[in-house]
Design a protein around this motif. Structure first.
Motif, short mmCIF file in Angstrom:
data_model
loop_
_atom_site.label_atom_id
_atom_site.label_comp_id
_atom_site.label_asym_id
_atom_site.label_seq_id
_atom_site.Cartn_x
_atom_site.Cartn_y
_atom_site.Cartn_z
N ILE A 10 -28.85 -65.11 -18.19
CA ILE A 10 -30.27 -64.74 -18.15
C ILE A 10 -30.44 -63.24 -18.02
CG2 ILE A 10 -32.39 -64.97 -16.81
CD1 ILE A 10 -31.53 -67.83 -16.13
N LYS A 11 -29.66 -62.63 -17.13
CA LYS A 11 -29.74 -61.18 -16.95
C LYS A 11 -29.25 -60.46 -18.21
CE LYS A 11 -29.22 -61.09 -11.91
NZ LYS A 11 -28.39 -60.61 -10.78
N ALA A 12 -28.20 -60.99 -18.83
CA ALA A 12 -27.65 -60.33 -20.02
C ALA A 12 -28.65 -60.33 -21.17
CB ALA A 12 -26.36 -61.01 -20.45
N SER A 13 -29.51 -61.34 -21.24
CA SER A 13 -30.48 -61.41 -22.33
C SER A 13 -31.55 -60.33 -22.23
CB SER A 13 -31.14 -62.79 -22.35
OG SER A 13 -31.87 -63.01 -21.17
N THR A 14 -31.65 -59.66 -21.08
CA THR A 14 -32.66 -58.60 -20.91
C THR A 14 -32.05 -57.20 -20.95
OG1 THR A 14 -32.45 -58.64 -18.48
CG2 THR A 14 -34.02 -60.17 -19.48
N GLU A 15 -30.76 -57.09 -21.20
CA GLU A 15 -30.07 -55.81 -21.11
C GLU A 15 -29.87 -55.17 -22.48
OE1 GLU A 15 -27.26 -56.89 -17.24
OE2 GLU A 15 -26.42 -56.86 -19.27
N LEU A 16 -29.84 -53.84 -22.45
CA LEU A 16 -29.42 -53.05 -23.60
C LEU A 16 -28.21 -52.25 -23.13
CD1 LEU A 16 -29.80 -51.99 -26.49
CD2 LEU A 16 -31.31 -50.25 -25.57
N SER A 17 -27.03 -52.79 -23.34
CA SER A 17 -25.83 -52.20 -22.75
C SER A 17 -24.92 -51.68 -23.85
CB SER A 17 -25.08 -53.24 -21.92
OG SER A 17 -24.65 -54.32 -22.72
N LYS A 18 -24.22 -50.60 -23.53
CA LYS A 18 -23.27 -49.99 -24.44
C LYS A 18 -21.87 -50.42 -24.05
CE LYS A 18 -22.05 -45.56 -26.56
NZ LYS A 18 -22.29 -44.10 -26.54
N THR A 19 -21.08 -50.78 -25.03
CA THR A 19 -19.73 -51.26 -24.78
C THR A 19 -18.84 -50.88 -25.95
OG1 THR A 19 -18.40 -53.21 -24.26
CG2 THR A 19 -20.19 -53.51 -25.82
N GLN A 20 -17.59 -51.27 -25.90
CA GLN A 20 -16.64 -51.06 -26.98
C GLN A 20 -16.12 -52.41 -27.45
OE1 GLN A 20 -13.64 -48.29 -25.60
NE2 GLN A 20 -14.80 -46.55 -26.40
N ILE A 21 -16.00 -52.56 -28.75
CA ILE A 21 -15.57 -53.82 -29.33
C ILE A 21 -14.49 -53.58 -30.37
CG2 ILE A 21 -17.81 -54.91 -28.97
CD1 ILE A 21 -18.34 -54.50 -31.97
N ALA A 22 -13.77 -54.64 -30.71
CA ALA A 22 -12.80 -54.60 -31.80
C ALA A 22 -13.54 -54.90 -33.11
CB ALA A 22 -11.68 -55.59 -31.57
N PHE A 23 -13.50 -53.93 -34.03
CA PHE A 23 -14.25 -54.05 -35.28
C PHE A 23 -13.27 -54.07 -36.45
CE2 PHE A 23 -16.36 -51.98 -38.91
CZ PHE A 23 -17.38 -52.89 -39.11
N VAL A 53 -14.54 -49.54 -31.63
CA VAL A 53 -15.72 -48.71 -31.89
C VAL A 53 -16.74 -48.95 -30.79
CG1 VAL A 53 -15.36 -48.76 -34.38
CG2 VAL A 53 -16.77 -50.51 -33.32
N ASP A 54 -17.67 -47.99 -30.66
CA ASP A 54 -18.78 -48.14 -29.72
C ASP A 54 -19.84 -49.05 -30.31
OD1 ASP A 54 -17.55 -46.42 -27.94
OD2 ASP A 54 -18.48 -44.64 -28.82
N ALA A 55 -20.48 -49.80 -29.43
CA ALA A 55 -21.51 -50.73 -29.89
C ALA A 55 -22.54 -50.92 -28.79
CB ALA A 55 -20.91 -52.07 -30.28
N TYR A 56 -23.74 -51.26 -29.20
CA TYR A 56 -24.81 -51.61 -28.28
C TYR A 56 -25.08 -53.11 -28.40
CZ TYR A 56 -26.45 -47.12 -26.48
OH TYR A 56 -26.57 -45.94 -25.80
#
Length: 458
Positions: free
Chosen positions: A164-177, A187-190
């Motif tokens: 529920i909390k995650a559905s309201t967030e705009l968070s920056k993270t790193q993912i495997a692309f 790479v960086d991702a939002y």
């Protein structure tokens, strides 16, 4: 000499010899029969011995099989008794479990149902990028065969709160692309709530099982990027295009055909129609420029009628200046001839333009019929269970119809405009020619007395 005693003696000797020979043959046959009888008796003894040996072996095998059957039957009886005992024991344990759990059984069912729903959500949501701390607990509850423990119930609740909390967030993270070359890079991702995941490539398709992402084949116009989401994260107002379907609309966007794809679906007939449209537009453009230049020159000629220039009206005036000494009737015919010649030049190419405008929808109809024939052939071969199999013929049928109408409308419009312009120029030429003939007739009437001939032949 009396020969009778001698003949009788010979006969007796013959009879005695025959009897002796018959008795010798009989003895041989008896001996042979006795030998064969003894051989047959010996053979029968051997066969009897074999039969007795086989009988003993079969009796031994029978005894062995009967012993094995008895052993298996005993084991079956033991297992049957054990199965019956286990069933009774299981029934008593289930009854005991039902009495001990009471209403907790319903609670267990509700917990497992919610855990399955949450697990299905966790297997597809982008929140698993950085918000999957309690996913293992949810999996344990889904796979458990017993009542969940209090830590597991707490973990389930914490997982729900986390999502529920995650559905309201705009968070920056790193993912495997995974890029277009198949290489994996970080790479960086939002993460835009639970809606989507955005990188420099725009929206990316996140795979929860592999924990990596790939770019969608087609991005929406004015789609978000890292820069726009960074401004949004810093509190700046920014318009962000979101996909509320969590990627389904983006996947369908990739299936939307482009203009090139639609033109290719028209096949050979569609290309011919486009060729006719291009040729017709070139003709219309050339003739439009030619008529516009002619009208400009005619306007300039009307301002200076005494000087015949290189334009339709100037050439008509040149004919008048050359033939003005003829009779009025001859002058009128000469001017009419000049106007007809100019009209032929003015309407050059318009008939071809009209023909192309008429052929375009007919070719569209031809493409429609061809596409339907192809569709029916596909239905005959593969049936009509899969619409994708018939998509090629249907696309050709529809696209060629559209192309035919699209080509016909501008060509007809251009033909109408150009015909109107040519008609206007012709009217100007006829009006000027009639005016010149009228002026000439008036001059002849003034120069000749009443009853004299109106004109003279040059």
């Amino acid at each position: 000499m009396n020969l009778k005693p001698f003949a009788a003696l010979i006969c007796m000797a013959s009879i005695s010899f025959s009897a002796f020979s018959a008795s010798d043959t009989t003895a041989q046959l008896v001996n042979k029969a006795k030998m064969e009888s003894r051989a047959q008796a010996s053979h029968n003894l051997v066969r009897e011995a074999d039969f007795k040996k086989t009988e003993q072996e079969l009796k031994a095998l029978k005894a062995q099989l009967e012993a094995k059957r008895t052993s298996i039957q005993n084991a079956t009886d033991v297992l049957t008794q054990t199965f019956s005992d286990n069933e009774n024991k299981l029934a008593r344990l289930e009854e005991k479990l039902r009495l001990e759990t009471g209403s907790l059984g319903e609670l267990f069912g509700v917990v497992r149902q919610n855990a399955k729903e949450l697990g299905a959500e966790l297997s597809t949501t982008v929140n698993s990028v950085d918000r999957a701390e309690h996913t293992a607990t949810v999996t344990q509850i889904m796979d458990a065969k017993s009542l969940p423990s209090m830590p597991q119930l707490t973990g389930l609740w914490m997982s729900m709160v986390e999502q529920i909390k995650a559905s309201t967030e705009l968070s920056k993270t790193q993912i495997a692309f995974i890029n277009g070359e198949g290489n994996t890079q970080t790479v960086d991702a939002y993460r835009l709530g639970s809606i989507g995941l955005v990188t420099d490539q725009g929206y990316v398709n996140w795979n929860t099982q592999r924990q990596d992402a790939i770019a969608y084949l087609k991005q929406p116009s004015n789609g978000p990027a890292l820069a726009s989401l960074s401004a949004l994260a810093n509190g700046e107002v920014s318009n962000v295009v979101v996909d509320p379907s969590r990627g389904r609309m983006l996947e369908q966007l990739a299936l939307e055909p482009s203009l090139t794809d639609r033109l290719q679906a028209g096949g050979v007939v569609g290309k011919v129609i486009i060729g006719f449209l291009v040729i017709g537009l070139i003709i219309a453009l050339v003739r439009g420029i030619s008529l516009a230049i002619a009208r400009q020159k005619i306007r300039a000629q009307l301002k200076a009628p005494d000087q015949a220039g290189d334009n339709p009206l100037g050439r008509v005036l040149a004919v008048y200046n050359k033939e003005q000494n003829r009779t009025v009737e001859a002058l009128e015919l000469r001017l009419l001839e000049a106007v007809v010649d100019e009209q032929t030049h003015l309407e050059k190419g318009l008939s071809m333009l009209k023909l192309l405008a008429a052929l375009a929808p007919m070719l569209g109809l031809l493409g429609t019929v061809t596409g339907m024939i192809e569709t029916f052939q596909v239905i005959t071969q593969f049936g009509n269970g899969d619409p994708k199999v018939m998509a090629g013929g249907i696309s050709m049928a529809l696209v060629t119809t559209v192309l035919g109408l699209v080509a016909a409308m501008p060509l007809l419009f251009a033909h109408n405009i150009l015909s109107t312009q040519a008609e206007n120029i012709r009217n100007i030429l006829e009006k000027q020619g009639i005016g010149l003939v009228a002026d000439q007739a008036e001059k002849r009437a003034e120069s000749n007395p009443v009853g004299s001939p109106v004109g003279t032949v040059a």
